[in-house]
Enzyme design. Structure first.
Site, PDB file in Angstrom:
ATOM      1  N   SER A 155      61.458  22.945 -33.265  1.00 35.75           N
ATOM      2  CA  SER A 155      61.192  21.573 -32.840  1.00 35.75           C
ATOM      3  C   SER A 155      62.423  20.703 -33.119  1.00 35.75           C
ATOM      4  CB  SER A 155      59.926  21.046 -33.529  1.00 35.75           C
ATOM      5  OG  SER A 155      59.481  19.840 -32.917  1.00 35.75           O
TER       6      SER A 155
ATOM      7  N   GLU B 174      61.599  25.083 -24.922  1.00 38.28           N
ATOM      8  CA  GLU B 174      60.207  24.683 -25.118  1.00 38.28           C
ATOM      9  C   GLU B 174      60.199  23.202 -25.469  1.00 38.28           C
ATOM     10  OE1 GLU B 174      58.187  24.012 -28.212  1.00 38.28           O
ATOM     11  OE2 GLU B 174      60.072  23.606 -29.242  1.00 38.28           O
TER      12      GLU B 174
ATOM     13  N   HIS C 189      55.718  25.234 -29.788  1.00 35.22           N
ATOM     14  CA  HIS C 189      54.534  24.492 -30.229  1.00 35.22           C
ATOM     15  C   HIS C 189      53.271  25.137 -29.655  1.00 35.22           C
ATOM     16  CE1 HIS C 189      57.805  21.543 -30.706  1.00 35.22           C
ATOM     17  NE2 HIS C 189      57.040  20.951 -31.606  1.00 35.22           N
TER      18      HIS C 189
END
Length: 307
Positions: free
Chosen positions: A116, A212, A277
């Site tokens: 992330s 992502e 995620h």
């Protein structure tokens, strides 16, 4: 694009530091994650400011200087074998240039894990330290503390990396084909935000690009991809692996965007690769040579992620 230096795998009794370079960490989830690590016979050491919260901006885990000091102290401690991030959120971009990269380089290689917002650190570790890092579950992540697949795949990567040299997604194919390259990537928004920053990677040429993101509207994903395309950053990319897009738009609409923005690259593109995620997120090493088979939905590493 060159392969990067692989750190040593972990062994029973290894000492691992847990740091919070980004957002504030829920104490209950942190304790649950630490219990998982102890169950693996690791010795977790929590950095001093992990449970801090910034006095003005409560989306940060303490001040920029304290978050940077925690990471640098852990990395430069010869008794620490790995540095694991507690969670993502936002904040790495505010502290990454406060790190003493010369001192961290001198400290030598060790395992680094996160995803992330931690994408900015993956890029910095690759560019400034020339080091393989692991895009994987974080210690206080809600999925990590509850999902056996996420735990077991990270554990295998850390302790027995030769057992996970082939990573199978079970996903679908956007553009079929096979390609060889060096893995890199992470959160799409962070890769776009890294453009033009000190020591940023000039391009993804020669890479197998893993992408992502979470909670982004389609026009925002379009903007990030278009920015990378306009900057020439995607020129020479050998293949693309698409991970999770949780809480983004309708999957068909997102898929159409990827076909529109990535189809012109003329390289294999694999979808639903199971990292990022999502529940049961797989651990993907960055900086290793590998082969992508988009049709089969597999990524096969030339060598284990860790020595």
């Amino acid at each position: 694009m060159k392969e990067l230096l692989r750190p040593a795998r972990l062994a029973s009794g290894a000492r691992v530091a847990v740091v919070a370079p980004s957002g504030p960490v829920p104490e209950e989830r942190l304790q649950a994650g630490l219990d998982v690590l102890r169950g693996w016979d690791l010795e977790p050491v929590v950095a001093p400011h992990v449970l801090d919260r910034h006095g003005t901006f409560d989306y940060l885990a303490g001040t920029d200087a304290d978050r940077a000091a925690d990471l640098q102290r852990a990395w430069c401690d010869p008794a620490v074998d790995a540095v694991l991030c507690a969670r993502g959120g936002y904040g790495v971009q505010r502290m990454v240039d406060l790190l003493d990269w010369d001192a961290m380089r001198a400290a030598g290689p060790k395992v680094f894990v996160g995803f992330s917002d931690i994408t900015a650190l993956h890029e910095a570790f690759a560019g400034r330290l020339g080091l393989v890092t692991l895009h994987g579950p974080m210690t206080a992540g809600v999925d990590f503390v509850k999902n056996t697949r996420a735990q077991e795949h990270l554990k295998a990567t850390l302790f027995e990396p030769e057992t996970v040299r082939t990573i199978a997604s079970g996903g679908t194919t956007l553009v079929p084909g096979r390609a060889r390259g060096v893995t890199l990537g992470g959160c799409l928004a962070l890769l776009a935000a890294d453009l033009g920053t000190p020591a940023a990677r000039p391009s993804g040429a020669g890479g197998l690009l893993c992408l992502e993101d979470v909670g982004e509207e389609t026009y925002r994903l379009d903007r990030y991809l278009t920015q990378l395309l306009r900057a020439g950053w995607l020129d020479g990319v050998r293949g693309v692996l698409l991970g999770s897009w949780r809480d983004c738009d309708d999957p068909d609409r997102v898929r159409a965007l990827f076909a529109d923005r990535l189809g012109g690259l003329g390289v294999p593109v694999a979808e639903e690769f199971g990292f990022g995620h999502c529940e049961g997120a797989l651990t993907i090493p960055f900086g290793v040579a590998a082969e992508l088979d988009a049709g089969a939905g597999t990524l096969t590493l030339d060598a284990p992620a860790l020595r």
